[in-house]
Design an enzyme around this catalytic site. Structure first.
Site, PDB file in Angstrom:
ATOM      1  N   CYS A  79      32.199  45.875   3.131  1.00 27.28           N
ATOM      2  CA  CYS A  79      32.215  46.222   4.881  1.00 27.28           C
ATOM      3  C   CYS A  79      33.375  45.249   5.324  1.00 27.28           C
ATOM      4  O   CYS A  79      33.175  43.960   5.371  1.00 27.28           O
ATOM      5  CB  CYS A  79      31.074  45.801   5.694  1.00 27.28           C
ATOM      6  SG  CYS A  79      30.941  45.966   7.206  1.00 27.28           S
ATOM      7  N   CYS A 114      32.089  43.282   8.757  1.00 24.64           N
ATOM      8  CA  CYS A 114      31.189  42.054   8.958  1.00 24.64           C
ATOM      9  C   CYS A 114      30.291  41.927   7.855  1.00 24.64           C
ATOM     10  O   CYS A 114      29.323  41.285   7.763  1.00 24.64           O
ATOM     11  CB  CYS A 114      30.369  42.355  10.168  1.00 24.64           C
ATOM     12  SG  CYS A 114      29.579  43.732  10.589  1.00 24.64           S
ATOM     13  N   SER A 115      30.887  42.573   6.668  1.00 23.52           N
ATOM     14  CA  SER A 115      29.879  42.472   5.483  1.00 23.52           C
ATOM     15  C   SER A 115      28.458  42.896   5.653  1.00 23.52           C
ATOM     16  O   SER A 115      27.648  42.498   5.273  1.00 23.52           O
ATOM     17  CB  SER A 115      30.046  40.958   4.845  1.00 23.52           C
ATOM     18  OG  SER A 115      29.460  40.075   5.997  1.00 23.52           O
ATOM     19  N   CYS A 116      28.265  44.204   6.002  1.00 26.54           N
ATOM     20  CA  CYS A 116      27.182  44.874   6.188  1.00 26.54           C
ATOM     21  C   CYS A 116      26.749  45.161   4.523  1.00 26.54           C
ATOM     22  O   CYS A 116      27.683  45.522   3.558  1.00 26.54           O
ATOM     23  CB  CYS A 116      27.331  46.433   6.854  1.00 26.54           C
ATOM     24  SG  CYS A 116      27.621  46.089   8.532  1.00 26.54           S
TER      25      CYS A 116
END
Lengths: 119, 117, 247
Positions: free
Chosen positions: C127, C130-132
């Site tokens: 992601c 935001c690093s989902c």
């Protein structure tokens, strides 16, 4: 298709309407060639990794969702379809060395328009 | 494409004082023979981030943008999850969600409470 | 300040309940409590919400994902159900994406998509924003997944990243990067490796590690743990700043 179920919209837009309001249908179907619209801001607001006008393919329809309130091109309360769009890496980066590689991302309908030169 | 900065990168005294003391979990845990890769407060921190998003006080995207900026500009040498904690607090201070003074005071109170056990 | 008490791992013999603990109270531990208490007092969120999300964070781990993949590999009818409705299939194996709010979490939502690998198609997930991450199935995201180094480079130079994880794929295989930048969450369904014929679901689940379900590793007989590049790579090797300046 999934059975429709309406969930209450939470303050932060977690709820999702899974059924389209009467008369509104997704504009694109799987396999359609689409182009990312020329818009003032993109999905990636820090590193611009997508060339304008790159043509991709609709890989899947995911869900319909309420349009986020802070979007400049918004019509309040409208539900729109989200898609997974697939791009060839070589179309994004001409010097990319592997012909078959692709990248997919998820996009709301309003960021997409039909590709100008369909194959 | 330039994006307005999410955060003030100037260092925060209270947070600077914690750094470089060798108390980060990845340094400390092996000294005690502890193999758990995460400190016990990590899940509480994750929950705090979720709560701040749900309530709207600090949306996830804003928080992560600030975290990326701060990780690069200020806390690049701090390991996880301490880096996530420091960047979160730094961001909350920037936004006036808490103040440095009350945080320092509360930390003293909390420490006394924990040490009294 | 509490005196540090060093526990030896051999201490188990004398006190069978004693596991090694970090006995110090660090500033970080104190800070987390202090900021949380103040946040609640300021009305930024409620203690009840915090409790619910903490329970969620403590309840998730990669075992659910491993079981999902193993069951898909061994049960064709389940696979058909899972590909048709992944969230419902998760419920069959005890993973409920609607927790803890009834609508999922503010990061995971309820739109799981299973990315099926084939011998000529390999998926890898990130992601960039935001690093989902699909926490209900895989637990908390690993630190390397959250770095700008991984997120920014994967969409641009995926094979380089995979190589850093020790995974090299032939040029004719399509490497497909999935950027989970909206509400869909993704898990990679790897190709079941050869040499696992007649294995039980449990045996198969053991080799489906977290990295296999992100797409930076392939499941292999005998490989039951993820091993990572030693370098922490906190700063981007290939800085996006340089890329932007060059445009």
């Amino acid at each position: 298709m999934k059975q429709s179920k309406t969930m209450e919209k939470s303050q932060n837009n977690i709820g999702v309407l899974e059924e389209h309001p009467l008369g509104m249908q997704p504009r694109f179907k799987v396999g359609d060639r689409v182009q990312v619209r020329d818009m003032p801001y993109f999905f990636y607001t820090r590193s611009q990794m997508w060339a304008r006008g790159v043509v991709g393919t609709i890989a899947a329809l995911t869900y319909s969702d309420l349009v986020p309130e802070d979007e400049a091109f918004n019509v309040d309360g409208r539900v729109e379809q989200y898609y997974i769009v697939r791009f060839r890496q070589k179309d994004l980066w001409p010097e990319y060395p592997f012909d078959n590689d692709t990248v997919q991302t998820e996009s709301p309908e309003r960021w997409l328009e039909p590709a100008r030169n369909s194959e | 494409m330039s994006q307005k900065s999410e955060v003030d990168p100037r260092r925060v005294g209270l947070l600077e004082a914690m750094r470089g003391q060798g108390k980060e979990w990845e340094v400390l845990a092996p000294c005690y023979g502890v193999t758990n890769p995460n400190p016990p407060w990590k899940t509480s921190l994750a929950a705090m981030c979720d709560c701040l998003d749900v309530s709207g006080a600090l949306p996830t995207l804003d928080r992560r943008r600030a975290e990326d900026e701060l990780a690069e500009a200020v806390y690049g040498d701090v390991p996880a999850p301490e880096s996530q904690l420091l960047t979160l607090v730094h961001t909350m201070l920037n936004r006036g969600l808490v103040s440095e003074r009350e945080l320092a005071s509360r930390m003293r109170t909390v420490r006394s409470r924990l040490e009294a056990v | 300040m509490n005196k540090a008490q060093k526990y030896s791992t051999d201490g188990a013999e004398h006190n069978h309940k004693a596991a090694p603990m970090v006995e110090e109270i660090t500033d970080f531990e104190v800070l987390e409590i202090a900021v949380r208490e103040l946040a609640i007092e300021h009305g930024l969120f409620t203690a009840e919400d915090h409790r619910r999300f903490t329970e969620f964070a403590e309840s998730v781990g990669p075992a659910g994902g491993s079981r999902l993949v193993a069951k898909i590999w061994t049960d064709p009818a389940f696979k058909a159900r899972a590909m048709e409705d992944p969230v419902k299939a998760c419920l069959e194996i005890g993973i409920d994406w609607s927790k803890p709010t009834g609508f999922g979490t503010p990061s995971d939502y309820t739109h799981l998509t299973i990315l099926e690998d084939t011998p000529t198609l390999h998926h890898v997930v990130c992601c960039t924003l935001c690093s989902c991450y699909p926490r209900p199935l895989l637990g908390m995201s690993p630190e390397w997944y959250r770095t700008t180094n991984y997120r920014r480079r994967l969409v641009r130079w995926p094979r380089q990243i995979l190589a850093e994880f020790g995974l090299i794929l032939p040029p004719e295989v399509e490497v497909r990067v999935e950027d989970s930048n909206q509400k869909c969450r993704f898990i990679v369904l790897p190709v079941r490796p050869s040499g696992t014929e007649n294995w039980t679901e449990e045996q198969l689940a053991e080799i489906v590690t977290r990295d296999c379900m992100i797409g930076v590793a392939l499941p292999q007989p005998g490989r039951t743990a993820d091993v990572h590049p030693v370098h922490k790579a906190r700063r981007p090797v290939h800085s996006s700043h340089h890329e932007e300046a060059a445009r």
